[in-house]
Design an enzyme around this catalytic site. Structure first.
Site, mmCIF file in Angstrom:
data_model
loop_
_atom_site.group_PDB
_atom_site.id
_atom_site.type_symbol
_atom_site.label_atom_id
_atom_site.label_comp_id
_atom_site.label_asym_id
_atom_site.label_seq_id
_atom_site.Cartn_x
_atom_site.Cartn_y
_atom_site.Cartn_z
ATOM 1 N N ASN A 43 0.903 -0.954 0.144
ATOM 2 C CA ASN A 43 -0.113 -0.153 0.163
ATOM 3 C C ASN A 43 0.723 1.223 0.029
ATOM 4 O O ASN A 43 1.716 1.252 0.582
ATOM 5 C CB ASN A 43 -1.068 0.008 1.078
ATOM 6 C CG ASN A 43 -0.315 -0.213 2.579
ATOM 7 O OD1 ASN A 43 0.741 -0.666 3.073
ATOM 8 N ND2 ASN A 43 -0.927 0.967 3.400
ATOM 9 N N GLU A 89 0.342 5.213 0.626
ATOM 10 C CA GLU A 89 -0.685 6.455 1.092
ATOM 11 C C GLU A 89 -0.363 7.753 0.536
ATOM 12 O O GLU A 89 1.046 7.947 -0.081
ATOM 13 C CB GLU A 89 -0.775 6.380 2.516
ATOM 14 C CG GLU A 89 -1.271 5.237 3.406
ATOM 15 C CD GLU A 89 -1.476 5.102 4.860
ATOM 16 O OE1 GLU A 89 -2.220 4.249 5.342
ATOM 17 O OE2 GLU A 89 -0.685 6.027 5.298
ATOM 18 N N ASN A 90 -1.142 8.521 0.801
ATOM 19 C CA ASN A 90 -1.134 9.890 0.325
ATOM 20 C C ASN A 90 -1.748 10.957 0.983
ATOM 21 O O ASN A 90 -2.475 10.585 1.606
ATOM 22 C CB ASN A 90 -1.726 9.884 -1.167
ATOM 23 C CG ASN A 90 -1.321 11.310 -2.080
ATOM 24 O OD1 ASN A 90 -1.811 12.592 -1.700
ATOM 25 N ND2 ASN A 90 -0.507 11.097 -3.069
ATOM 26 N N ALA A 143 -3.401 13.422 0.360
ATOM 27 C CA ALA A 143 -4.777 13.516 0.030
ATOM 28 C C ALA A 143 -5.348 12.029 -0.030
ATOM 29 O O ALA A 143 -5.372 11.203 -0.936
ATOM 30 C CB ALA A 143 -4.835 13.956 -1.473
ATOM 31 N N GLU A 147 -2.892 -4.682 -3.273
ATOM 32 C CA GLU A 147 -3.383 -5.795 -4.247
ATOM 33 C C GLU A 147 -3.539 -4.789 -5.538
ATOM 34 O O GLU A 147 -2.809 -5.670 -6.500
ATOM 35 C CB GLU A 147 -4.816 -6.231 -3.820
ATOM 36 C CG GLU A 147 -5.129 -6.692 -2.664
ATOM 37 C CD GLU A 147 -5.276 -6.037 -1.329
ATOM 38 O OE1 GLU A 147 -6.163 -6.533 -0.457
ATOM 39 O OE2 GLU A 147 -5.083 -4.898 -1.341
ATOM 40 N N CYS A 199 -10.660 -3.340 -4.280
ATOM 41 C CA CYS A 199 -9.709 -4.358 -4.823
ATOM 42 C C CYS A 199 -10.306 -5.827 -4.937
ATOM 43 O O CYS A 199 -9.921 -6.495 -6.030
ATOM 44 C CB CYS A 199 -8.685 -4.404 -3.704
ATOM 45 S SG CYS A 199 -7.461 -3.447 -3.756
#
Length: 131
Positions: free
Chosen positions: A42, A44-45, A47, A55, A88
């Site tokens: 994963n 993240e951001n 935003a 996945e 996903c």
């Protein structure tokens, strides 16, 4: 090393490289396509809606390598089973058959839960509906 152990090791490695500074919830995924393992983590951001799931990263790696059919997938998150999110699940259906086995693994590598894609996404809409 058996085939699921290879997926588990790759998913654990991917999880260790996840970028999760906001949720602190690292996720890794590894899938097999044509005997080749592809993994993702994963990302993240700031935003929030712009982050990507592990996945999705593994699927993108598979597509980049020319693959089109997921044979099996492992997802590792926290101590409880980390099931794929709704988006996903739909992505998995695009490249997986209803009997696709989805294994949820603990950060220690223990099997927590296995479900088929049909169990996770019953009555799914897939590519065959558009043919």
């Amino acid at each position: 090393m058996n085939m699921i152990q290879e997926l588990i090791q790759e998913a654990l490695e991917a999880r260790s490289r996840a970028y999760a500074p906001y949720s602190r919830f690292q996720v890794g995924a590894a899938l097999r396509c044509d005997g080749v393992v592809h993994s993702g983590c994963n990302v993240e951001n700031a935003a929030y809606p712009l982050g990507t799931c592990a996945e999705a990263g593994a699927i993108a790696a598979m597509i980049r390598a020319g693959g089109r059919r997921i044979e099996e997938i492992v997802v590792v998150g926290g101590d409880a089973p980390c099931t794929p999110c709704g988006g996903c699940r739909q992505k998995l259906r695009e490249f997986g058959l209803p009997e696709l086995r989805v294994h949820m693994i603990s950060p220690k590598g223990d099997l927590l839960l296995t479900r088929t894609l049909a169990e996770l996404l019953p009555d799914a809409f897939g590519p065959d509906h558009l043919e």
